[in-house]
Design a protein around this motif. Structure first.
Motif, PDB file in Angstrom:
ATOM      1  N   GLN A 149       1.912   5.415  -3.123  1.00  0.00           N
ATOM      2  CA  GLN A 149       0.817   5.757  -2.469  1.00  0.00           C
ATOM      3  C   GLN A 149       0.019   4.899  -0.900  1.00  0.00           C
ATOM      4  O   GLN A 149       1.309   3.604  -1.519  1.00  0.00           O
ATOM      5  CB  GLN A 149      -0.637   4.945  -3.525  1.00  0.00           C
ATOM      6  CG  GLN A 149      -0.410   5.614  -4.834  1.00  0.00           C
ATOM      7  CD  GLN A 149      -1.924   5.259  -5.827  1.00  0.00           C
ATOM      8  OE1 GLN A 149      -1.618   3.807  -5.304  1.00  0.00           O
ATOM      9  NE2 GLN A 149      -2.362   5.931  -6.610  1.00  0.00           N
ATOM     10  N   ASN A 150      -0.262   5.378  -0.539  1.00  0.00           N
ATOM     11  CA  ASN A 150      -0.841   4.599   0.812  1.00  0.00           C
ATOM     12  C   ASN A 150      -1.463   2.765   0.022  1.00  0.00           C
ATOM     13  O   ASN A 150      -2.860   3.294  -0.051  1.00  0.00           O
ATOM     14  CB  ASN A 150      -1.601   5.018   1.747  1.00  0.00           C
ATOM     15  CG  ASN A 150      -1.934   4.408   2.701  1.00  0.00           C
ATOM     16  OD1 ASN A 150      -0.872   3.431   3.211  1.00  0.00           O
ATOM     17  ND2 ASN A 150      -3.110   5.473   3.987  1.00  0.00           N
ATOM     18  N   GLN A 151      -0.938   1.641   0.352  1.00  0.00           N
ATOM     19  CA  GLN A 151      -1.600   0.654  -0.279  1.00  0.00           C
ATOM     20  C   GLN A 151      -1.971  -0.128   1.343  1.00  0.00           C
ATOM     21  O   GLN A 151      -0.923  -0.518   1.945  1.00  0.00           O
ATOM     22  CB  GLN A 151      -0.655   0.097  -0.803  1.00  0.00           C
ATOM     23  CG  GLN A 151      -0.546   0.650  -2.513  1.00  0.00           C
ATOM     24  CD  GLN A 151      -0.299  -0.303  -3.732  1.00  0.00           C
ATOM     25  OE1 GLN A 151       0.424  -1.551  -2.906  1.00  0.00           O
ATOM     26  NE2 GLN A 151       0.174   0.404  -4.244  1.00  0.00           N
ATOM     27  N   THR A 152      -2.935  -0.206   1.730  1.00  0.00           N
ATOM     28  CA  THR A 152      -3.521  -0.893   2.670  1.00  0.00           C
ATOM     29  C   THR A 152      -4.324  -2.247   2.725  1.00  0.00           C
ATOM     30  O   THR A 152      -4.677  -2.426   1.553  1.00  0.00           O
ATOM     31  CB  THR A 152      -4.647  -0.535   3.867  1.00  0.00           C
ATOM     32  OG1 THR A 152      -3.980   0.686   4.408  1.00  0.00           O
ATOM     33  CG2 THR A 152      -4.400  -0.947   5.356  1.00  0.00           C
ATOM     34  N   GLN A 153      -3.485  -3.197   3.021  1.00  0.00           N
ATOM     35  CA  GLN A 153      -4.098  -4.407   2.502  1.00  0.00           C
ATOM     36  C   GLN A 153      -4.186  -5.607   3.416  1.00  0.00           C
ATOM     37  O   GLN A 153      -3.392  -5.752   4.236  1.00  0.00           O
ATOM     38  CB  GLN A 153      -2.952  -5.357   1.018  1.00  0.00           C
ATOM     39  CG  GLN A 153      -3.783  -6.591   1.361  1.00  0.00           C
ATOM     40  CD  GLN A 153      -3.079  -7.009  -0.462  1.00  0.00           C
ATOM     41  OE1 GLN A 153      -1.415  -6.000  -1.073  1.00  0.00           O
ATOM     42  NE2 GLN A 153      -3.172  -8.421  -1.157  1.00  0.00           N
TER      43      GLN A 153
ATOM     44  N   VAL B 150       1.292 -12.359  -2.486  1.00  0.00           N
ATOM     45  CA  VAL B 150       0.620 -11.866  -1.412  1.00  0.00           C
ATOM     46  C   VAL B 150       0.426 -10.129  -1.265  1.00  0.00           C
ATOM     47  O   VAL B 150      -0.396 -10.034  -2.174  1.00  0.00           O
ATOM     48  CB  VAL B 150       0.763 -12.489   0.253  1.00  0.00           C
ATOM     49  CG1 VAL B 150       0.564 -11.729   1.107  1.00  0.00           C
ATOM     50  CG2 VAL B 150       1.129 -13.826   0.164  1.00  0.00           C
ATOM     51  N   THR B 151       1.839  -9.696  -1.691  1.00  0.00           N
ATOM     52  CA  THR B 151       1.214  -7.952  -1.546  1.00  0.00           C
ATOM     53  C   THR B 151       2.600  -7.930  -2.684  1.00  0.00           C
ATOM     54  O   THR B 151       4.201  -8.673  -2.113  1.00  0.00           O
ATOM     55  CB  THR B 151       1.595  -7.228  -0.803  1.00  0.00           C
ATOM     56  OG1 THR B 151       0.683  -6.175  -0.870  1.00  0.00           O
ATOM     57  CG2 THR B 151       2.679  -7.571   0.323  1.00  0.00           C
ATOM     58  N   SER B 152       2.862  -6.589  -3.396  1.00  0.00           N
ATOM     59  CA  SER B 152       4.038  -5.848  -4.072  1.00  0.00           C
ATOM     60  C   SER B 152       3.892  -4.360  -4.166  1.00  0.00           C
ATOM     61  O   SER B 152       3.093  -4.426  -4.524  1.00  0.00           O
ATOM     62  CB  SER B 152       4.153  -6.993  -5.524  1.00  0.00           C
ATOM     63  OG  SER B 152       5.529  -6.450  -6.163  1.00  0.00           O
TER      64      SER B 152
END
Length: 109
Positions: free
Chosen positions: A2-6, A20-22
């Motif tokens: 999935q496109n995950q923008t954070q 922070v992100t994974s």
């Protein structure tokens, strides 16, 4: 995948350790170290980067002939980044109060 923008503002992170992100390709972990704190000898089955946002850290690798290292040791200060093969056993010790962002790649096959 999935496109995950954070978007994360690192100024608001206060914990000693925070993911922070994974995702399935990599993870980023923020660390807030006091002098003498750090990460004991360990390794990962992939690659990694260490970005010193504030402070200074010393990284030591358990292998001979690490390119660019003096006796397999890197001393990193603010705004310095080290990318490396994390399959090599390494440790990290804060030389000053430090904020560090570590990125670890997916496992290698």
């Amino acid at each position: 995948m999935q496109n995950q923008t954070q978007v994360v503002n690192l100024n608001f992170l206060n914990d000693r350790k925070e993911i922070v992100t994974s995702n399935e390709k990599y993870k980023c972990v923020y660390f807030n170290f006091e002098v003498g704190d750090g990460l004991a000898k360990h390794h990962h089955d992939g690659y990694a980067t260490v970005l010193v946002l504030k402070g200074a850290v010393k990284m030591t690798f358990e292998t001979e002939n690490v390119p660019l290292a003096d006796e397999n040791v890197f001393e990193l200060s603010e705004n310095m980044m080290l990318s490396f093969d994390a399959r090599v056993v390494h440790d990290l010790v804060a030389q000053a109060p430090s904020q560090v962002l570590v990125t670890i790649s997916e496992r290698l096959s």
